[in-house]
Design a protein around this motif. Structure first.
Motif, mmCIF file in Angstrom:
data_model
loop_
_atom_site.group_PDB
_atom_site.id
_atom_site.type_symbol
_atom_site.label_atom_id
_atom_site.label_comp_id
_atom_site.label_asym_id
_atom_site.label_seq_id
_atom_site.Cartn_x
_atom_site.Cartn_y
_atom_site.Cartn_z
ATOM 1 N N ASN A 53 0.712 -1.076 0.045
ATOM 2 C CA ASN A 53 0.148 0.041 0.039
ATOM 3 C C ASN A 53 0.885 1.292 0.065
ATOM 4 N N GLN A 54 0.364 2.391 0.200
ATOM 5 C CA GLN A 54 1.188 3.585 0.021
ATOM 6 C C GLN A 54 1.926 3.760 1.324
ATOM 7 N N HIS A 55 1.862 3.134 2.388
ATOM 8 C CA HIS A 55 2.659 3.198 3.310
ATOM 9 C C HIS A 55 3.708 2.132 3.434
ATOM 10 N N GLY A 56 3.760 1.320 2.045
ATOM 11 C CA GLY A 56 4.918 0.240 2.097
ATOM 12 C C GLY A 56 4.625 -0.984 2.957
ATOM 13 N N GLU A 57 3.285 -1.072 3.414
ATOM 14 C CA GLU A 57 2.877 -2.327 3.850
ATOM 15 C C GLU A 57 2.444 -3.435 3.119
ATOM 16 N N GLY B 73 -3.694 -7.423 8.572
ATOM 17 C CA GLY B 73 -3.703 -6.283 9.296
ATOM 18 C C GLY B 73 -3.525 -4.942 8.717
ATOM 19 N N ASN B 74 -3.245 -4.942 7.175
ATOM 20 C CA ASN B 74 -2.723 -3.776 6.742
ATOM 21 C C ASN B 74 -4.135 -3.612 5.582
ATOM 22 N N SER B 75 -4.393 -2.371 5.508
ATOM 23 C CA SER B 75 -5.437 -1.693 4.585
ATOM 24 C C SER B 75 -5.089 -1.451 3.249
ATOM 25 N N ALA B 76 -5.685 -1.531 2.057
ATOM 26 C CA ALA B 76 -5.425 -0.889 0.895
ATOM 27 C C ALA B 76 -5.140 0.755 0.805
ATOM 28 N N LEU C 190 10.251 -7.032 -3.094
ATOM 29 C CA LEU C 190 9.748 -6.767 -1.769
ATOM 30 C C LEU C 190 11.034 -6.290 -0.933
ATOM 31 N N PRO C 191 11.035 -5.184 -0.277
ATOM 32 C CA PRO C 191 12.301 -4.760 0.562
ATOM 33 C C PRO C 191 12.429 -5.986 1.455
ATOM 34 N N LYS C 192 13.928 -5.667 2.178
ATOM 35 C CA LYS C 192 14.268 -6.709 3.008
ATOM 36 C C LYS C 192 13.349 -6.316 4.382
ATOM 37 N N ALA C 193 13.094 -5.270 4.736
ATOM 38 C CA ALA C 193 12.515 -5.034 5.975
ATOM 39 C C ALA C 193 11.053 -5.704 5.869
ATOM 40 N N VAL C 194 10.492 -5.896 4.796
ATOM 41 C CA VAL C 194 9.164 -6.745 4.820
ATOM 42 C C VAL C 194 9.308 -8.283 4.928
ATOM 43 N N SER D 5 -1.950 -13.070 8.777
ATOM 44 C CA SER D 5 -1.854 -12.208 9.723
ATOM 45 C C SER D 5 -1.387 -10.797 9.474
ATOM 46 N N THR D 6 -0.095 -10.889 8.884
ATOM 47 C CA THR D 6 0.523 -9.541 8.385
ATOM 48 C C THR D 6 -0.374 -8.738 7.326
ATOM 49 N N ILE D 7 -0.826 -9.361 6.158
ATOM 50 C CA ILE D 7 -1.469 -8.731 5.010
ATOM 51 C C ILE D 7 -2.981 -8.316 5.747
#
Length: 320
Positions: A10-14, A317-320, A24-28, A313-315
């Motif tokens: 999403n726009q927050h990088g989540e 918890g995140n909204s588009a 995908l970034p290393k942090a994800v 659970s990760t995805i």
């Protein structure tokens, strides 16, 4: 608004979908691996449940056969307290000619929250993610030759569990790489996590020509490929994806590229042996190795439940 560069974020990088490890970034990736570690203890409890997906509906859409992936996804969703619906594809309306997107539209009307999709066509999960409602999440459980991101992540979890620091490792991926979605996901993940030497080992007919451009060392000799390796990932021959004869025989393949105890001795003494399954004993790996001290094939399956719990659970918890 979805990122044009990576529709998984999403726009927050989540993370809102898991379609591919590429990009995908290393942090994800690290977040998912760390979260998976917290779920391992859940699998050891008397009551193996957490309420993170309570009230959510997860639809498993497997258009290809599967044992480990489908079962571990179902277990993972149920341990997150989700309602799980396994669509019987052979008896569904797709067998009557209904299009993939029409199937998805109808299931979405049944208040689906997440689709776990395995499909023979590369890009099918991406197509679904582009057309489903904003609140619906999509997880790629393997699409054609393209990607198998949760397998890649559980492989990374296994490597980190047994070996620790990725930046000190030599990893050899052996076998039918050209047809393997697992190999592609593993290579992207290993590269992102900083593995300095990745080797692709196999006959010329089964190793893509473009790997050198990705920083992968190509070896057509088994001894060269696994010498001093810390991790050996064996791959199944994807006979169902091969067009025409690309190998002389299974016996000849095993002689040249099958992992035996003698060949394993060329790797580091504490090397681990991995395999995404199903194993073809006597074709890509000898039973003495598959069942031996270096094998971490069964722990891979166990870790797969925790990793898939972490992804869902990760995805969710995140909204588009």
């Amino acid at each position: 608004m979805l990122s044009k560069r990576n529709p998984q974020l999403n726009q927050h990088g989540e993370l809102i979908h898991l379609l591919s490890i590429e990009g995908l970034p290393k942090a994800v990736l690290t977040q998912i691996l760390d979260t998976a570690g917290t779920f391992l203890s859940v699998n050891e409890r008397d009551v193996k449940k957490v309420p993170l997906l309570r009230g959510k509906s997860v639809f498993n859409l497997f258009f290809e056969n599967s044992t480990r992936t489908r079962t571990t996804f179902e277990i993972a969703a149920k341990r997150l307290s989700a309602d799980v619906i396994n669509l019987d594809i052979a008896r569904s309306s797709t067998a009557k000619g209904e299009s993939l997107l029409d199937t998805i539209a109808n299931l979405s009307a049944m208040h689906a929250d997440m689709f776990v999709v395995r499909h023979s066509e590369s890009g099918a999960p991406h197509l679904i993610a582009q057309h489903c409602a904003p609140h619906v999440h999509v997880v790629n459980a393997g699409d054609g030759r393209h990607a198998h991101p949760t397998q890649g992540l559980l492989d990374m979890y296994t490597i980190r569990h047994f070996k620790g620091d990725f930046t000190q490792l030599t990893v050899a991926i052996v076998g039918d790489i050209v047809n393997s979605r697992v190999a592609r996901s593993d290579i992207h993940a290993l590269t992102t996590l900083g593995v300095p030497e990745i080797r692709a080992v196999g006959p010329k007919t089964l190793v893509p020509n473009d790997l050198a451009g990705m920083g992968v060392r190509v070896c057509h000799d088994m001894a060269e490929g696994i010498r001093d390796a810390d991790v050996i990932i064996m791959l199944r021959l994807q006979n169902e994806r091969m067009n025409g004869a690309v190998l002389p025989s299974a016996g000849e393949y095993f002689k040249r590229f099958g992992l035996t105890a003698d060949k394993l001795a060329l790797a580091k003494p504490d090397a681990i042996v991995m395999h995404p399954g199903p194993i073809n004993r006597g074709v890509e790996i000898d039973s003495t190795v598959a069942d031996g001290r270096a094998s971490v094939i069964l722990p891979q399956v166990t870790f797969g439940i925790a990793v898939r719990m972490a992804v869902m659970s990760t995805i969710a918890g995140n909204s588009a």
